[in-house]
Design a protein around this motif. Structure first.
Motif, PDB file in Angstrom:
ATOM      1  N   MET A 121       0.853  -1.200   0.000  1.00  0.00           N
ATOM      2  CA  MET A 121       0.000   0.000   0.000  1.00  0.00           C
ATOM      3  C   MET A 121       0.887   1.247   0.000  1.00  0.00           C
ATOM      4  O   MET A 121       1.789   1.364   0.831  1.00  0.00           O
ATOM      5  N   ASN A 122       0.627   2.179  -0.930  1.00  0.00           N
ATOM      6  CA  ASN A 122       1.468   3.380  -1.008  1.00  0.00           C
ATOM      7  C   ASN A 122       1.077   4.411   0.055  1.00  0.00           C
ATOM      8  O   ASN A 122       0.074   4.265   0.760  1.00  0.00           O
ATOM      9  N   LEU A 123       1.901   5.460   0.172  1.00  0.00           N
ATOM     10  CA  LEU A 123       1.711   6.471   1.214  1.00  0.00           C
ATOM     11  C   LEU A 123       0.366   7.195   1.114  1.00  0.00           C
ATOM     12  O   LEU A 123      -0.315   7.368   2.134  1.00  0.00           O
ATOM     13  N   PRO A 124      -0.063   7.649  -0.079  1.00  0.00           N
ATOM     14  CA  PRO A 124      -1.359   8.326  -0.167  1.00  0.00           C
ATOM     15  C   PRO A 124      -2.515   7.467   0.368  1.00  0.00           C
ATOM     16  O   PRO A 124      -3.381   7.964   1.085  1.00  0.00           O
ATOM     17  N   ASN A 125      -2.509   6.174   0.021  1.00  0.00           N
ATOM     18  CA  ASN A 125      -3.570   5.289   0.495  1.00  0.00           C
ATOM     19  C   ASN A 125      -3.494   5.066   2.004  1.00  0.00           C
ATOM     20  O   ASN A 125      -4.516   4.926   2.676  1.00  0.00           O
ATOM     21  N   LYS A 126      -2.274   5.049   2.541  1.00  0.00           N
ATOM     22  CA  LYS A 126      -2.110   4.916   3.990  1.00  0.00           C
ATOM     23  C   LYS A 126      -2.680   6.133   4.716  1.00  0.00           C
ATOM     24  O   LYS A 126      -3.309   6.011   5.769  1.00  0.00           O
ATOM     25  N   LEU A 127      -2.453   7.320   4.141  1.00  0.00           N
ATOM     26  CA  LEU A 127      -2.995   8.543   4.732  1.00  0.00           C
ATOM     27  C   LEU A 127      -4.517   8.530   4.709  1.00  0.00           C
ATOM     28  O   LEU A 127      -5.179   8.913   5.684  1.00  0.00           O
TER      29      LEU A 127
ATOM     30  N   ALA B 293      -0.298  11.635  -4.181  1.00  0.00           N
ATOM     31  CA  ALA B 293      -0.585  10.629  -5.214  1.00  0.00           C
ATOM     32  C   ALA B 293      -0.324  11.184  -6.610  1.00  0.00           C
ATOM     33  O   ALA B 293       0.237  10.494  -7.469  1.00  0.00           O
ATOM     34  N   ARG B 294      -0.724  12.443  -6.826  1.00  0.00           N
ATOM     35  CA  ARG B 294      -0.512  13.055  -8.142  1.00  0.00           C
ATOM     36  C   ARG B 294       0.967  13.342  -8.385  1.00  0.00           C
ATOM     37  O   ARG B 294       1.489  13.117  -9.482  1.00  0.00           O
ATOM     38  N   LYS B 295       1.651  13.853  -7.356  1.00  0.00           N
ATOM     39  CA  LYS B 295       3.059  14.218  -7.505  1.00  0.00           C
ATOM     40  C   LYS B 295       3.927  12.990  -7.750  1.00  0.00           C
ATOM     41  O   LYS B 295       4.863  13.025  -8.552  1.00  0.00           O
ATOM     42  N   ARG B 296       3.622  11.893  -7.048  1.00  0.00           N
ATOM     43  CA  ARG B 296       4.428  10.673  -7.183  1.00  0.00           C
ATOM     44  C   ARG B 296       3.860   9.711  -8.226  1.00  0.00           C
ATOM     45  O   ARG B 296       4.387   8.616  -8.392  1.00  0.00           O
ATOM     46  N   LYS B 297       2.775  10.144  -8.856  1.00  0.00           N
ATOM     47  CA  LYS B 297       2.102   9.296  -9.842  1.00  0.00           C
ATOM     48  C   LYS B 297       1.716   7.940  -9.239  1.00  0.00           C
ATOM     49  O   LYS B 297       1.981   6.875  -9.802  1.00  0.00           O
ATOM     50  N   GLN B 298       1.078   8.039  -8.050  1.00  0.00           N
ATOM     51  CA  GLN B 298       0.659   6.840  -7.327  1.00  0.00           C
ATOM     52  C   GLN B 298      -0.864   6.766  -7.216  1.00  0.00           C
ATOM     53  O   GLN B 298      -1.402   6.244  -6.246  1.00  0.00           O
TER      54      GLN B 298
ATOM     55  N   THR C 262      -4.275   5.260  -7.626  1.00  0.00           N
ATOM     56  CA  THR C 262      -4.729   3.881  -7.779  1.00  0.00           C
ATOM     57  C   THR C 262      -6.252   3.808  -7.724  1.00  0.00           C
ATOM     58  O   THR C 262      -6.915   4.741  -7.238  1.00  0.00           O
ATOM     59  N   ARG C 263      -6.804   2.706  -8.197  1.00  0.00           N
ATOM     60  CA  ARG C 263      -8.250   2.496  -8.122  1.00  0.00           C
ATOM     61  C   ARG C 263      -8.703   2.443  -6.666  1.00  0.00           C
ATOM     62  O   ARG C 263      -9.759   2.969  -6.310  1.00  0.00           O
ATOM     63  N   PHE C 264      -7.889   1.791  -5.837  1.00  0.00           N
ATOM     64  CA  PHE C 264      -8.218   1.694  -4.415  1.00  0.00           C
ATOM     65  C   PHE C 264      -8.281   3.079  -3.783  1.00  0.00           C
ATOM     66  O   PHE C 264      -9.165   3.379  -2.980  1.00  0.00           O
ATOM     67  N   GLY C 265      -7.338   3.947  -4.142  1.00  0.00           N
ATOM     68  CA  GLY C 265      -7.320   5.306  -3.621  1.00  0.00           C
ATOM     69  C   GLY C 265      -8.521   6.113  -4.066  1.00  0.00           C
ATOM     70  O   GLY C 265      -9.112   6.853  -3.289  1.00  0.00           O
ATOM     71  N   LYS C 266      -8.896   5.957  -5.343  1.00  0.00           N
ATOM     72  CA  LYS C 266     -10.073   6.654  -5.869  1.00  0.00           C
ATOM     73  C   LYS C 266     -11.343   6.210  -5.148  1.00  0.00           C
ATOM     74  O   LYS C 266     -12.278   7.000  -4.948  1.00  0.00           O
TER      75      LYS C 266
END
Length: 205
Positions: free
Chosen positions: A1-7, A75-80, A82-86
């Motif tokens: 899981m990436n940082l944006p999704n963790k936040l 997410a936008r800056k790191r191009k991360q 994801t569908r899960f994040g959306k």
């Protein structure tokens, strides 16, 4: 899981903690004889919640709200992206605001009318987005949608803080006026979304 999704996920995890800080232990718990030994301690906890719960909840709400936008930016800056994040991000936003409003209504700090309008708006726009998505149309966030979110957060914080620190100098119901402004902007933002996307809804079908 990436940082944006963790936040984003952390914002959801904060919701039950927020509720524990602000909602007193219900009266029926004190009628359960099996818990009689714990009643004195539970009453102390309730007194603490009534006295300080709003302020602790306000701090947690501020922290949670500050992650809104930050996760999307990262997410936008790191191009991360994801569908899960959306999927998770709008749920986290709505859950936090809804939990705060429901808790404040229970504590008589916000009227049920204000809470109903704000929560009802989210149902309407979510329904509109679902209809649009079924036709392959994406409804982007609008300027008024962002203004709506900011005014709601400010109004909720004022209600949680019981108008502190203004209340130290003058007895002015700032939270009520801010909530009124939030409700008006909420209604207008819904109107703005519907008018701009009226083509999504075909009343003849």
């Amino acid at each position: 899981m990436n940082l944006p999704n963790k936040l984003t996920l952390s914002r959801i995890i904060m919701v039950p903690i927020f509720m524990l800080l602000i909602i007193p232990i219900p009266d029926w718990i004190f009628e359960v004889q099996m818990l009689k030994f714990a009643h004195p301690h539970l009453r102390v906890i309730n007194e603490y919640i009534w006295e300080y719960g709003n302020y602790l909840a306000a701090l947690l709400f501020l922290i949670a709200s500050s992650t809104d936008g930050l996760d999307g930016y990262i997410a936008r800056k790191r191009k991360q992206i994801t569908r899960f994040g959306k999927f998770l991000d709008p749920i986290a936003d709505k859950l936090l605001i809804t939990a705060a409003l429901v808790a404040l209504v229970e504590r008589n700090n916000v009227t049920s009318w204000a809470a109903t309008v704000i929560i009802g708006r989210e149902f309407i726009i979510t329904g509109l987005r679902l209809v649009a998505a079924s036709d392959g149309i994406v409804i982007a966030a609008s300027k008024w949608g962002k203004v709506k979110t900011i005014t709601q957060i400010v109004a909720i914080l004022a209600a949680l803080l019981k108008n502190y620190p203004i209340s130290l100098w003058v007895d002015f119901p700032l939270d009520r006026y801010l909530m009124f402004i939030a409700v008006v902007i909420t209604i207008y933002s819904a109107y703005d979304y519907i008018i701009k996307n009226a083509n999504v809804i075909d009343f003849n079908k």
